[in-house]
Design an enzyme around this catalytic site. Structure first.
Site, mmCIF file in Angstrom:
data_model
loop_
_atom_site.group_PDB
_atom_site.id
_atom_site.type_symbol
_atom_site.label_atom_id
_atom_site.label_comp_id
_atom_site.label_asym_id
_atom_site.label_seq_id
_atom_site.Cartn_x
_atom_site.Cartn_y
_atom_site.Cartn_z
ATOM 1 C CB SER A 552 -1.157 0.076 1.182
ATOM 2 O OG SER A 552 -2.096 0.956 1.010
ATOM 3 C CG ASP A 638 -7.189 -2.634 -3.207
ATOM 4 O OD1 ASP A 638 -7.815 -1.877 -2.279
ATOM 5 O OD2 ASP A 638 -5.985 -2.947 -3.090
ATOM 6 C CG HIS A 673 -5.917 -2.893 0.354
ATOM 7 N ND1 HIS A 673 -5.224 -2.054 -0.607
ATOM 8 C CD2 HIS A 673 -5.000 -2.186 1.534
ATOM 9 C CE1 HIS A 673 -4.238 -1.249 -0.038
ATOM 10 N NE2 HIS A 673 -3.936 -1.527 1.039
#
Length: 704
Positions: A552, A638, A673
């Site tokens: 991320s 995501d 995610h």
């Protein structure tokens, strides 16, 4: 018939070359500056639905290339997966914890991907299975349990499930006495589920079309969702709304916040339609959270954890009758970072960090000078309050671990000031802590700042061997020096494993966080590089012998450092990487963008922010140079880092990089995610990651 056979054979034939994405000219202009993006077409115009055939074909081609290149590593992946799985106690359960008339715990059965939630009466009686994740997940490619909340009476269970990784959950209610599901069903939630009004209803938040929780809603059991009542609506697109109960369960807390500002309202939990009490109006840059208890005379007293005076937070009190009049109880301190607190009937607990290490202190309402720190045996560790659901507690449940000590559950006897060990993480294949050593050292950054680094390795490791360096460095999230069983698969093969506690996290306090955000964002990247160079200088490893990983915002870190210092890294893994920073921050229709501006800056309104973000955005800074071997992951569903960011980044890297090193992109087509959801499915993805690292660094055998 022969033509069909040939076609089928062609489809099943592994690709012989990496997919090359088409280039389609596209540009945007802001502040008089034009930015070209030939791969913007990889964003499906119908997102969040992804149906564009050309987009899907390209993603499928990348996945096929990943499979083809990793096929030769199948034996290594299987071996890693087997040893990682052997370190997990498959049939395992948590330590039961009392909450009211019941003891609650969770269990994993042998071979199960998901857990089961159990309870039994404190007074004695049979065990009750209250929620079976295994059954709920059956037949689903992805499953994630979100909120779970038992009503005060113990009769009802509210829970929420996401079955595709989009983080839009469907809430249901189960009658625990009969086992039946009630008719109540609320799709699209993204929040806790908070019981109110003697269990007649619960409060939740819906995700709007932009995946933002801008509301707190009350659902009365048995009523249609269309009749639900909006208790609060947030008009600022950058703020998110969440709800909870005070520790004494007397008040519903409705909080709205972004990354730097917050605002809290209190509503009587037994009368959720009463007028809310605003604690203090929002003030930009001021964060606060609130608890409540009655003082010695029975009057409501608020406890407020806030950074209004000191960036490392203070603890203040205020009468409920005048909630904005805050009086300091615990001063803010440069040396002690006050991260949070919990109230109990007879005492309260303060949590924080001193010198980057976790601290837990028991304090008393009637004696402010009485401070009882809870001490732990190691010099570097991670510790915190565990599950302590009751208002009247005489023992505190704590969690503890270090880079060499497996996760441990303690009960702390408050009166006796003693720790009782309840459970130590069991490693069935065996683990001898005496074989390993951990260090916490400091590396000098280029601007003279000392950056903490936590390292674990085998005592018999040779100097100059391979080293894995992990970093994150954003949102004020500290990376704790905790334990990992999967990490042993690198450490036992001669790796040192290091965590760089770089600026952008709040490892050393709020100033540490601020020094890695907005106009000082690049400190995060240079800190990471300087840590790597410092570890080389100290003989831990050598340039090109370092593998790195981050996800991320940590994936953004990976992108930045391979642009700036590609020669340092022997293998790079970027999970769901936030690499298209400029384009994302310019698009206020994306789910997270308005709420992210306090973290990164608003390039729409601020030319300086535009130029700064463009100067480090990994996608925008890809250049014609050699890059290290790179494995990139993405999730089609995501909502946090949209799938096209890694897809575009890999496409541009393929176009411009001048080396022959591996560049692989794996997109999970049914996940979001966090990657795959089951405990063993996610473990296999870690095995793939480690196999890639070992392959690229040429590491073969494990230590005995």
């Amino acid at each position: 018939m022969q033509a069909m056979t040939d076609s089928t054979h062609a489809l099943n034939t592994p690709p012989v070359a990496a997919p090359i994405a088409a280039k389609k000219p596209h540009s945007v202009t802001h502040h008089g500056i034009t930015v070209s993006d030939d791969y913007a077409w990889l964003r499906d115009a119908g997102y969040p639905e992804v149906t564009d055939k050309e987009v899907l074909a390209h993603i499928a081609a990348e996945n096929a290339w990943f499979e083809a290149r990793m096929a030769g590593q199948k034996g290594r992946i299987d071996s890693l997966f087997t040893e990682m799985r052997a370190r997990i106690k498959e049939a395992d359960k948590s330590v039961p914890q009392k909450d009211g008339d019941w003891l609650y715990w969770i269990e994993f059965e042998e071979g199960a991907e998901y857990k089961k939630w159990w309870r039994r009466p404190v007074a004695g009686g049979p065990d009750e299975l209250i929620l079976d994740e295994v059954a709920l997940a059956e037949g689903k490619e992805y499953f994630r349990l979100g909120a779970l909340s038992v009503s005060a009476s113990g009769r009802l269970l509210a829970y929420a499930v996401d079955d595709n990784g989009s983080e839009r959950f469907t809430a249901r209610v189960k009658d625990l006495a009969t086992g039946e599901l009630l008719a109540d069903e609320i799709p699209g939630t993204l929040s806790s589920l908070v019981w109110v009004a003697q269990d007649k209803g619960f409060v939740y938040s819906l995700a709007n079309e932009q995946w933002r929780t801008d509301n707190a809603r009350l659902h009365w059991l048995g009523q249609p969702v269309s009749h639900d009542i909006e208790l609060y609506h947030e008009d600022d697109d950058g703020f998110r709304v969440g709800s909870s109960l005070t520790a004494n369960e007397q008040w519903l807390i409705v909080a709205s916040s972004d990354h730097e500002t917050s605002e809290v309202r209190l509503i009587p939990a037994d009368d959720p339609l009463a007028a809310p009490i605003l604690v203090r109006p929002r003030q930009k840059g001021v964060e606060y959270d609130v608890e409540e208890r009655a003082d010695s005379e029975g009057r409501g007293l608020l406890y407020i954890h806030t950074n209004d005076i000191h960036e490392n937070f203070r603890l203040a009190t205020a009468p409920l009758s005048s909630p904005g009049d805050w009086t300091t109880l615990i001063e803010g301190s440069d040396g002690f970072y006050l991260t949070g607190f919990e109230l109990f009937r007879d005492f309260y607990v303060v949590e924080g960090r001193r010198g980057g290490l976790d601290q837990i202190e028991v304090r008393y309402y009637d004696d402010p000078a009485r401070i009882e720190p809870i001490t732990f045996p190691e010099a570097s560790y991670s510790a915190g309050l565990g599950d302590n659901p009751e208002w009247a507690m005489d023992k505190l449940r704590l969690s503890y671990e270090s880079m060499v000590s497996p996760a441990t559950v303690y009960d702390y006897d408050v009166a006796g000031r003693s720790l009782e060990m309840l459970k130590v993480q069991e490693i069935p294949s065996g683990y001898d802590a005496a074989l390993y050593t951990t260090e916490r050292l400091e590396v000098l950054a280029r601007d003279g700042t000392l950056i903490p680094v936590s390292i674990v390795m085998r005592k018999d490791r040779s100097s100059g061997g391979p080293l894995h360096l992990y970093g994150y460095g954003a949102y004020g999230i500290a990376i704790e020096p905790g334990f990992s069983t999967t990490r042993l698969s690198l450490v036992d093969r001669g790796f040192a494993y290091a965590i760089a506690h770089i600026r952008g996290g709040d490892d050393l306090g709020r100033a540490w966080y601020k020094a890695g955000k907005l106009e000082r964002r690049t400190n995060t990247f240079t800190d990471f590089v300087d840590v790597a160079r410092g570890l080389i200088e100290r003989g831990f490893t050598a340039a090109g012998r370092i593998s790195i990983s981050g996800g991320s915002a940590g994936g953004e870190l990976m992108g930045a450092v391979i642009n700036s210092d590609p020669e340092l890294w022997g293998a790079v893994v970027a999970h769901v990487p936030f690499v298209d920073v400029l384009a994302t921050m310019l698009d206020e229709t994306l789910p997270l963008t308005p709420g992210e501006w306090p973290e990164w800056g608003n390039p729409i309104e601020d030319k300086a922010a535009f130029e700064l973000i463009r100067s480090y955005s990994p996608y925008d800074q890809v250049k014609r140079q050699a890059y290290p071997p790179l494995l990139v992951t993405a999730g089609l569903n995501d909502p946090r880092v949209t799938y096209w960011e890694p897809a575009k980044w890999v496409a541009r890297l393929r176009e411009l990089k001048t080396d022959g090193n591996e560049l692989l992109l794996k997109t999970n087509m049914g996940a979001g995610h966090g990657g795959k959801s089951g405990r063993f499915e996610s473990l296999r993805e870690t095995a793939e990651e480690f196999a890639f690292i070992l392959w690229q660094l040429g590491v073969v055998t494990a230590s005995a």
